[in-house]
Scaffold this active site. Structure first.
Site, PDB file in Angstrom:
ATOM      1  NE  ARG A   1      -4.459  -0.260   2.324  1.00 13.44           N
ATOM      2  CZ  ARG A   1      -5.307  -1.286   2.388  1.00 13.44           C
ATOM      3  NH1 ARG A   1      -4.875  -2.519   2.322  1.00 13.44           N
ATOM      4  NH2 ARG A   1      -6.601  -1.079   2.488  1.00 13.44           N
TER       5      ARG A   1
ATOM      6  NE  ARG B   1     -13.463  -4.088   6.619  1.00 13.07           N
ATOM      7  CZ  ARG B   1     -12.591  -4.070   5.627  1.00 13.07           C
ATOM      8  NH1 ARG B   1     -12.597  -5.031   4.728  1.00 13.07           N
ATOM      9  NH2 ARG B   1     -11.723  -3.087   5.522  1.00 13.07           N
TER      10      ARG B   1
ATOM     11  NE  ARG C   1     -11.304   1.197   4.648  1.00  9.20           N
ATOM     12  CZ  ARG C   1     -12.256   0.335   4.328  1.00  9.20           C
ATOM     13  NH1 ARG C   1     -13.521   0.590   4.633  1.00  9.20           N
ATOM     14  NH2 ARG C   1     -11.969  -0.770   3.689  1.00  9.20           N
TER      15      ARG C   1
HETATM   16  P1  AMP Z   1      -8.420  -3.764   3.897  1.00  7.09           P
HETATM   17  O1  AMP Z   1      -9.154  -4.923   4.460  1.00  7.09           O
HETATM   18  O2  AMP Z   1      -7.371  -4.149   2.908  1.00  7.09           O
HETATM   19  O3  AMP Z   1      -9.317  -2.667   3.404  1.00  7.09           O
HETATM   20  O4  AMP Z   1      -7.586  -3.125   5.140  1.00  7.09           O
HETATM   21  C1  AMP Z   1      -8.248  -2.626   6.284  1.00  7.09           C
HETATM   22  C2  AMP Z   1      -7.321  -1.668   7.047  1.00  7.09           C
HETATM   23  O5  AMP Z   1      -6.146  -2.378   7.479  1.00  7.09           O
HETATM   24  C3  AMP Z   1      -6.773  -0.496   6.245  1.00  7.09           C
HETATM   25  O6  AMP Z   1      -7.679   0.599   6.216  1.00  7.09           O
HETATM   26  C4  AMP Z   1      -5.502  -0.166   7.022  1.00  7.09           C
HETATM   27  O7  AMP Z   1      -5.787   0.512   8.237  1.00  7.09           O
HETATM   28  C5  AMP Z   1      -4.992  -1.554   7.373  1.00  7.09           C
HETATM   29  N1  AMP Z   1      -4.112  -2.129   6.319  1.00  7.09           N
HETATM   30  C6  AMP Z   1      -4.379  -3.220   5.536  1.00  7.09           C
HETATM   31  N2  AMP Z   1      -3.358  -3.483   4.708  1.00  7.09           N
HETATM   32  C7  AMP Z   1      -2.416  -2.532   4.957  1.00  7.09           C
HETATM   33  C8  AMP Z   1      -1.145  -2.247   4.404  1.00  7.09           C
HETATM   34  N3  AMP Z   1      -0.620  -3.009   3.416  1.00  7.09           N
HETATM   35  N4  AMP Z   1      -0.460  -1.183   4.906  1.00  7.09           N
HETATM   36  C9  AMP Z   1      -0.960  -0.421   5.893  1.00  7.09           C
HETATM   37  N5  AMP Z   1      -2.164  -0.618   6.451  1.00  7.09           N
HETATM   38  C10 AMP Z   1      -2.899  -1.676   5.994  1.00  7.09           C
END
Ligand code: AMP
Length: 194
Positions: A88, A139, A150
């Site tokens: 990310r 969530r 986000r």
């Molecule tokens: P997601 O399920 O991929 O939308 O991730 C949910 C949350 O987890 C994100 O909004 C971030 O707070 C954290 N997160 C997930 N993957 C990453 C990553 N590669 N780097 C930093 N934060 C992450």
């Protein structure tokens, strides 16, 4: 062995498509979001540290997510890894390249799911409503206010990866607004051409 990244903003359908690839191709999904949610509920120090950051819709530190990925890479990748929600940031992208090289592996494709912001917001609201209707937990970060943060984090820190992987000749784009099976078909085509 085919290693791919699914790249796109939150709600673009990365998780849905990763699931299909797991079922249909025996690939291994590495979702840092799932790993962090697991850590969050485990009550560990790390879990507590990341919970607040995630609930605000911000990015967890590179160090933490790179550590999580490194651990999972050691466990092996079946027919290949699907990186979902990772990398990310540019630092994470560099780290992933180095980790794969150390294992004698490489990325085969970076698949960008192209969507527009309005469709994303509608999807996120829908995802929360669906979970609520099914009696499943919603969530904490699937609400319009946190979603805006986000999305901001995506444009600020993650979207530069599009240029990074384009320059590396690894970027492929797919219309993420098409029906789920059409998106899956387009991804399958990319993988079959590799
Ligand atoms: P997601 O399920 O991929 O939308 O991730 C949910 C949350 O987890 C994100 O909004 C971030 O707070 C954290 N997160 C997930 N993957 C990453 C990553 N590669 N780097 C930093 N934060 C992450």
């Amino acid at each position: 062995m085919t290693n791919i990244i699914l790249l796109g903003p939150p709600g673009a359908g990365k998780g849905t498509q990763a699931q299909k690839l797991v079922e249909e191709r025996g690939m291994v999904q590495l979702s840092t979001g799932d790993m962090l949610r697991e850590a969050k509920t485990s009550g560990t120090e790390m879990g507590k540290k990341v919970a607040e950051v995630m609930d605000r819709g911000q990015l967890v530190t590179d160090e933490i997510v790179i550590g999580l990925i490194e651990e999972k890479l050691k466990a092996g990748g079946g027919n290949g890894f699907i990186f979902d929600g990772f990398p990310r940031t540019l630092a994470q992208a560099d780290a992933l390249g180095a980790l794969l090289a150390k294992m004698g592996q490489k990325l085969d494709a970076v698949i960008q799911l192209v969507v527009d912001d309005e469709a994303l917001i509608a999807r996120i609201v829908g995802r929360a409503e669906q979970a609520r209707a099914a009696g499943q937990p919603v969530r904490a970060d699937d609400n319009p206010e946190v979603f805006a943060d986000r999305l901001r984090a995506y444009y600020k820190s993650t979207s530069p990866l599009i240029g990074y992987y384009y320059h590396a000749g690894e970027l492929c784009t797919v219309d993420g607004l098409a029906p789920i099976d059409e998106v899956a078909g387009a991804i399958a085509q990319i993988l079959d051409d590799k």
